[in-house]
Scaffold this active site. Sequence first.
Site, short mmCIF file in Angstrom:
data_model
loop_
_atom_site.label_atom_id
_atom_site.label_comp_id
_atom_site.label_asym_id
_atom_site.label_seq_id
_atom_site.Cartn_x
_atom_site.Cartn_y
_atom_site.Cartn_z
N LYS A 25 0.83 -1.21 0.00
CA LYS A 25 0.00 0.00 0.00
C LYS A 25 0.86 1.27 0.00
O LYS A 25 0.50 2.26 -0.62
CB LYS A 25 -0.96 0.01 1.19
CG LYS A 25 -0.30 0.17 2.55
CD LYS A 25 -1.32 0.25 3.65
CE LYS A 25 -0.64 0.36 5.01
NZ LYS A 25 0.18 1.57 5.15
N ASP A 38 -3.68 7.50 4.51
CA ASP A 38 -3.15 6.16 4.79
C ASP A 38 -3.84 5.60 6.04
O ASP A 38 -4.26 6.35 6.92
CB ASP A 38 -1.64 6.27 5.03
CG ASP A 38 -0.95 4.91 5.08
OD1 ASP A 38 -1.54 3.92 4.61
OD2 ASP A 38 0.18 4.85 5.59
N GLN A 42 -7.56 -4.97 9.45
CA GLN A 42 -6.52 -4.55 10.39
C GLN A 42 -6.98 -3.36 11.24
O GLN A 42 -6.17 -2.60 11.75
CB GLN A 42 -5.24 -4.21 9.63
CG GLN A 42 -4.65 -5.40 8.88
CD GLN A 42 -3.31 -5.08 8.25
OE1 GLN A 42 -2.33 -4.82 8.93
NE2 GLN A 42 -3.26 -5.10 6.92
N ARG A 94 2.35 -10.42 10.64
CA ARG A 94 3.64 -9.74 10.82
C ARG A 94 4.78 -10.67 10.41
O ARG A 94 5.91 -10.22 10.21
CB ARG A 94 3.86 -9.33 12.28
CG ARG A 94 2.88 -8.33 12.89
CD ARG A 94 2.64 -7.13 12.04
NE ARG A 94 1.48 -7.32 11.17
CZ ARG A 94 1.22 -6.60 10.10
NH1 ARG A 94 2.06 -5.66 9.71
NH2 ARG A 94 0.14 -6.83 9.38
#
Length: 762
Positions: free
Chosen positions: A37, A229, A260, A618
């Site tokens: 992103k 963002d 998320q 992660r």
Amino acid sequence: MHIINTDYLSDLNETQKQAVLNSEGPSLVIAGAGAGKTRVLTYRIVHLLEKKVPAGRILALTFTNKAAREMKERITRIISPEVARHLWMGTFHSIFAKILRIEGEKLGYKPSFTIYDTSDSRSLIRSIIKELNLDDNIYKPGVIGSRISSAKNNLVTANMYSSNSSFQEYDKANRMPLLADIYRTYAARCFKSNSMDFDDLLLNTNVLFRDFPETLAAYQERFSYVLVDEYQDTNYSQYLIVKKLAAAHRNICVVGDDAQSIYSFRGARIENILEFKNDYSDYQLFKLEQNYRSTQTIVNAANTIIANNEGQIQKNVFSRNEPGEKIQVFQAMTDSEEGFNIASDIFDKHFALRLNWSDFAILYRTNAQSRIFEETLRRKNIPYKIYGGLSFYERKEIKDILAYFRMVINPEDEEALKRSINYPKRGIGDTTIDKIFEIALSKSVTPWSVLCEADKYPDHFNAGTAKKLIMYRDVINHLRRDADSVDAFTKANEIAMGSGIMKELRDGKLPEEVSRYENMEELLNAIKEFTEAADTNGDPNALEAYMANVSLLTDQDLEKEEDRNKVTLMTMHSAKGLEFKHVYIAGMEDTLFPSPMSSGSAKELEEERRLFYVAVTRAEKQATLSYALNRYKWGNLERCSPSRFLKEIDQKFLDYPQTGGKPFNSGSSSPAKPAPLREEPVKYARQDKLKKLTSTESDSPTGLTGTDASLFSEGDLVHHERFGKGTIISIEGEAPNTTASVKFDTDGTRKLLLRFAKLRKL
């Protein structure tokens, strides 16, 4: 405009390219974990610049300085740095602080206003509680601060709060009927001190745009393109500002991932991203679904986790990396054994696979869990760092000198005055400081104005005390000279010397005193770097510009070189945005993760599941899940059950190395002890505290929610999600620490904290 790299689009896959090139109108870019992103946001800005859009008309908002810095560095590798420096790019707070320094006089603030950090805010609240003669065991500064923060982020000003009867009833029920008075006094004192806290930067920007439509119109015209963002992390206040700024041109691009969204306790509203289509019916949707970070196994396992959530934007995240190893599951008999197992596995992999210590991270749900891992890692001489611990700028000696910087910029800052007035020692005690503030309150002036005329209050200050206060005034006034005309490093050096702090630290001989002196040297080095970088970029390099920058730094901006090759310990929330080759997720137990505070709400449980999804994704090469069958809580060893989230992962992605690959027999009443990874560790007790912060009800912009333990009494029939039906035998303690002993029909008698238990009255 000079294009350094004209082939930048070749770095993008087809979906990323479409998200970059289709730059007109509203766009929603859903970016799965590791889907690139940041690259899309960066190249979208480059594409706008290539289309001859002036850099000053592009607004890019992020949540960390690190993200903004990374984007700007990427842009300057493609576009001339001279062009890039005109972009309005930074965190929400830094950009809105910049706007308020330009426009804040419309609201009554001077451009040199101070930004209070959390410790400044808590200190002021503590002072107000003391002045109102309130019990700080009931009116706890941390609780009050969270309540005020929650109100501000829902655009509830102090006056609105005071006039809202539902808020008053809530506060009375929680034995804090004067909370509105504290909020009103806190807001007034911040204003009089020409100071804003972090939440004020958002609240006051909203007020500015609401009360001065011509100012809003000017910024709407200025920003032809707005990019955001991590849009799933925006709160109501941020959402409104972004919506207002984009209203004229409607060229708004938001990037994020609903899977998320994990910060509702900070006021983040997942509805902002889920309902983007309702705000902009003509929006374009781009789904970035290829994960470039993790193995196929990790990505596929994460997909099976998040599939259990109903509230989400559907996407099919995939990876073309190697299949990778299965996710390991460790079982331990106790939490101390869990720590030992993980430390042993890190030790073995470090040497066997020739990895750096920094390739490993241990994630946990609560900060209290770190103690186990600190001790086990130390015993194996494994270097580690705790992410989110005491930052450089929170150290006493640094806060002391920063208080002088703040006084030079804004002498009306009462928190900076309190910190600097008697350091180094001048013989000005707490009684004298209290008198200064009492006079200031009675005369409705600032403490600085009282101090400047100390000799005019002979009834309060004797001649000796007045002389000391006047000497302090003269030191500050001397240091304030030329503050705007010299660079930050020159002025900082002058303050360090002129205040006496440098001499105080230089004379210290003890190891901790030497360390403080070295920290002062490091601070001056940082200011020198800032000054030189500002000169190069054409940005202001005076002390005021430095303080505006440093007051908005985050943990991710403060990593030191010597901290880089260490195992990282952090909460799952802190891990968002980071990545490691090997990730260990500890405490996978139903009494710990999902948090017991979420067990009574489907909405909160979905957020816990999103947090698990974030933790797993992660990992680049391997993820390991770990739980203990017994864990010490408040000094008592309690039986634990594996987290329900473990059952939601497709078993084909899991491996159980302690049992030769076979799942543990979780159905047995007395499960066999798994084979330890190494010798049995030393066992020790542990205490664990869970704290619930006041949160906002995201369905209502001004709603505030809480838990009322007074609803229950002895003899009540109740139901608990895990233990079933039972009867309350006794209730002990005062809110918020009221406990109930409950005799359950099938699980015996248990003692529960009512604010966490989520009991339902039958």
